[in-house]
Write an enzyme that holds these catalytic residues in place. Structure first.
Site, PDB file in Angstrom:
ATOM      1  N   HIS A 104       0.840  -1.201   0.000  1.00  0.00           N
ATOM      2  CA  HIS A 104       0.000   0.000   0.000  1.00  0.00           C
ATOM      3  C   HIS A 104       0.876   1.253   0.000  1.00  0.00           C
ATOM      4  CE1 HIS A 104      -3.659  -2.308   0.768  1.00  0.00           C
ATOM      5  NE2 HIS A 104      -3.024  -2.931   1.751  1.00  0.00           N
ATOM      6  N   ASP A 107      -1.411   8.667  -1.891  1.00  0.00           N
ATOM      7  CA  ASP A 107      -1.258   9.768  -2.850  1.00  0.00           C
ATOM      8  C   ASP A 107      -2.149  10.906  -2.359  1.00  0.00           C
ATOM      9  OD1 ASP A 107      -1.613  11.575  -4.951  1.00  0.00           O
ATOM     10  OD2 ASP A 107      -2.257  10.083  -6.405  1.00  0.00           O
ATOM     11  N   HIS A 109      -3.683  14.413  -3.074  1.00  0.00           N
ATOM     12  CA  HIS A 109      -3.929  15.398  -4.123  1.00  0.00           C
ATOM     13  C   HIS A 109      -3.561  16.812  -3.666  1.00  0.00           C
ATOM     14  CE1 HIS A 109      -7.000  12.886  -6.671  1.00  0.00           C
ATOM     15  NE2 HIS A 109      -5.922  12.188  -6.347  1.00  0.00           N
ATOM     16  N   HIS A 144      -5.679   8.890  -1.631  1.00  0.00           N
ATOM     17  CA  HIS A 144      -6.043   7.502  -1.907  1.00  0.00           C
ATOM     18  C   HIS A 144      -4.791   6.661  -2.060  1.00  0.00           C
ATOM     19  CE1 HIS A 144      -5.052   7.744  -6.273  1.00  0.00           C
ATOM     20  NE2 HIS A 144      -5.512   8.986  -6.183  1.00  0.00           N
ATOM     21  N   CYS A 145      -4.965   5.355  -2.032  1.00  0.00           N
ATOM     22  CA  CYS A 145      -3.874   4.424  -2.268  1.00  0.00           C
ATOM     23  C   CYS A 145      -3.640   4.331  -3.771  1.00  0.00           C
ATOM     24  CB  CYS A 145      -4.223   3.054  -1.694  1.00  0.00           C
ATOM     25  SG  CYS A 145      -2.841   1.887  -1.682  1.00  0.00           S
ATOM     26  N   HIS A 155      -7.706  -0.842  -5.342  1.00  0.00           N
ATOM     27  CA  HIS A 155      -7.576  -0.400  -3.953  1.00  0.00           C
ATOM     28  C   HIS A 155      -8.561   0.733  -3.653  1.00  0.00           C
ATOM     29  CE1 HIS A 155      -3.507  -2.247  -2.618  1.00  0.00           C
ATOM     30  NE2 HIS A 155      -3.985  -2.939  -3.641  1.00  0.00           N
ATOM     31  N   MET A 160     -10.131   2.410  -0.176  1.00  0.00           N
ATOM     32  CA  MET A 160      -8.899   3.047   0.303  1.00  0.00           C
ATOM     33  C   MET A 160      -8.764   4.466  -0.225  1.00  0.00           C
ATOM     34  SD  MET A 160      -5.413   0.910   0.672  1.00  0.00           S
ATOM     35  CE  MET A 160      -4.297   1.271   2.043  1.00  0.00           C
ATOM     36  N   HIS A 265     -27.040  17.071  -3.236  1.00  0.00           N
ATOM     37  CA  HIS A 265     -28.257  17.875  -3.107  1.00  0.00           C
ATOM     38  C   HIS A 265     -28.802  17.665  -1.708  1.00  0.00           C
ATOM     39  CE1 HIS A 265     -32.192  19.649  -4.155  1.00  0.00           C
ATOM     40  NE2 HIS A 265     -32.731  18.619  -3.522  1.00  0.00           N
ATOM     41  N   GLU A 289     -28.944  24.603  -5.582  1.00  0.00           N
ATOM     42  CA  GLU A 289     -29.826  23.482  -5.284  1.00  0.00           C
ATOM     43  C   GLU A 289     -29.067  22.154  -5.351  1.00  0.00           C
ATOM     44  OE1 GLU A 289     -32.696  22.644  -8.402  1.00  0.00           O
ATOM     45  OE2 GLU A 289     -31.645  24.014  -9.748  1.00  0.00           O
ATOM     46  N   THR A 290     -28.204  22.026  -6.356  1.00  0.00           N
ATOM     47  CA  THR A 290     -27.389  20.829  -6.564  1.00  0.00           C
ATOM     48  C   THR A 290     -26.047  21.295  -7.097  1.00  0.00           C
ATOM     49  OG1 THR A 290     -29.354  19.514  -7.101  1.00  0.00           O
ATOM     50  CG2 THR A 290     -27.237  18.620  -7.809  1.00  0.00           C
ATOM     51  N   HIS A 316     -27.806  13.367  -6.362  1.00  0.00           N
ATOM     52  CA  HIS A 316     -29.065  13.553  -7.091  1.00  0.00           C
ATOM     53  C   HIS A 316     -29.074  12.886  -8.462  1.00  0.00           C
ATOM     54  CE1 HIS A 316     -32.990  15.201  -8.015  1.00  0.00           C
ATOM     55  NE2 HIS A 316     -33.033  15.734  -6.810  1.00  0.00           N
TER      56      HIS A 316
END
Length: 351
Positions: A104, A107, A109, A144-145, A155, A160, A265, A289-290, A316
């Site tokens: 494992h 990463d 971002h 994330h992995c 993964h 993960m 939403h 709204e969304t 939604h």
């Protein structure tokens, strides 16, 4: 591609001397909750230290008893939300216990260089590693992995992934530059699972994670999830597990999806201030709204509750919410405001 995750950076100079900075150890908590933190930094940048243990574990992901061999950061899907401020240093000790079976890494971002730290954190069962990076960009970001090749999506869809929130040192602002605050922050991680079925249509079970790999990979290639859920399983945040709030409280909802697009939403409410792509240097949109969060990203939305009752927060794409599980409840206490809404006439028989 992250197939090169094993390749460490070349010509690296000595690390910066951060010995004079304050070092703070923070204990992570499982989502939807978030560890205590300042909304506005009151001091100089710090080194914020976290420890996270990778757990390979069996999870039941719906009311039918469907099981998967989950891969998790700290035992939860998603992994915990980490909160720091811009220009802080995040220092993570990542542990892969000997009881695990797979390689494992992580990463971020939010970080810069070395495949988001993936090239510096690849660890075998029985190993641990410590990574430090400077949080230069404010916002909410996925981690994330990413161990390389087809293992990366496997993964991630096995659970993960998680998120980090990098707050501006002077706090959140509206689009006019005025301060924004929240009473509570909750973290919702949306997860797509791909559970193979047998010839009779029943979800399959496997003795080990690697035994499931081939069947799962074939299903993943079809891009049709068997489940799309919030916080690890169907019903994790509904019914008795509903989130709690009160009229007048402002909630910051951090929402991540490491693999697929989503459309949050709030039924009965709105996004008062929304960073749909999650980056606080950009002015928030208002009164949505969304909103749309692309796969591989996290978003954030502020809302102040004005009416009591049961709210549903969902993806939604209603098929994904109602039929596959991507929904949460928020139970809000308080006094009803008839000016905002009133039932003028109750249901009666048509004459």
């Amino acid at each position: 591609m992250a197939d090169d995750a094993k390749a460490a950076p070349q010509n690296a100079g000595p690390a910066a001397d951060l010995s004079k900075l304050e070092h703070v150890q923070v204990e992570l908590v499982a989502p939807p909750f978030v560890h205590a933190h300042e909304q506005r930094a009151t001091g100089q940048p710090r080194v914020v230290q976290f420890r996270m243990v990778i757990q390979e574990k069996t999870l039941v992901i719906d009311g039918e008893g469907t099981q998967i061999h989950a891969m998790t950061f700290n035992g939860s899907v998603p992994g915990p939300l980490m909160v720091v401020h811009q220009d802080d240093y995040l220092e993570l000790t990542l542990v892969n216990p000997a009881s695990n079976t797979l390689t494992h890494n992580i990463d971020f971002h939010a970080s810069t260089g070395a495949l988001g730290g993936g090239a510096l954190t690849l660890i075998q069962p029985g190993e641990e590693v410590t990574l430090r990076f400077k949080a230069t960009r404010p916002g909410v970001f996925v981690y994330h992995c990413a161990p390389g090749g087809a293992m990366i999506p496997w993964h991630v869809v096995s659970g993960m992934n998680g998120a980090i929130m990098v707050l501006p040192r002077d706090g959140l602002k509206d689009r006019d530059g005025k301060p924004l605050t929240y009473d509570k922050v909750v973290y919702i991680g949306e997860q797509d699972y791909y559970v193979p079925r047998d010839k009779d249509g029943k979800y399959k079970r496997y003795a080990t994670p690697i035994e499931s790999y081939g069947d799962t990979l074939q299903l993943m290639k079809g891009l049709v999830p068997s489940h799309i859920v919030f916080n690890g399983k169907v019903g994790a945040l509904t019914g008795e597990n509903a989130l709690k709030a009160s009229v007048g409280e402002t909630l910051l909802i951090v929402h991540s999806q490491a693999n697929r697009d989503t459309r949050p939403h709030l039924i009965g409410g709105h996004g008062d201030h929304v960073w749909a792509t999650g980056k606080f240097n950009n002015p928030p949109e208002q009164d949505l709204e969304t909103w749309f969060i692309p796969g591989g990203a996290a978003g954030a939305a502020l809302y102040t509750f004005r009416q009591p009752g049961l709210y549903t927060y969902l993806n939604h794409n209603l098929i994904e919410a109602v039929l596959l599980g991507a929904a949460a409840h928020i139970q809000v206490e308080g006094q009803w405001d008839h000016d905002l809404m009133s039932q003028v006439q109750p249901p009666t028989a048509i004459k």
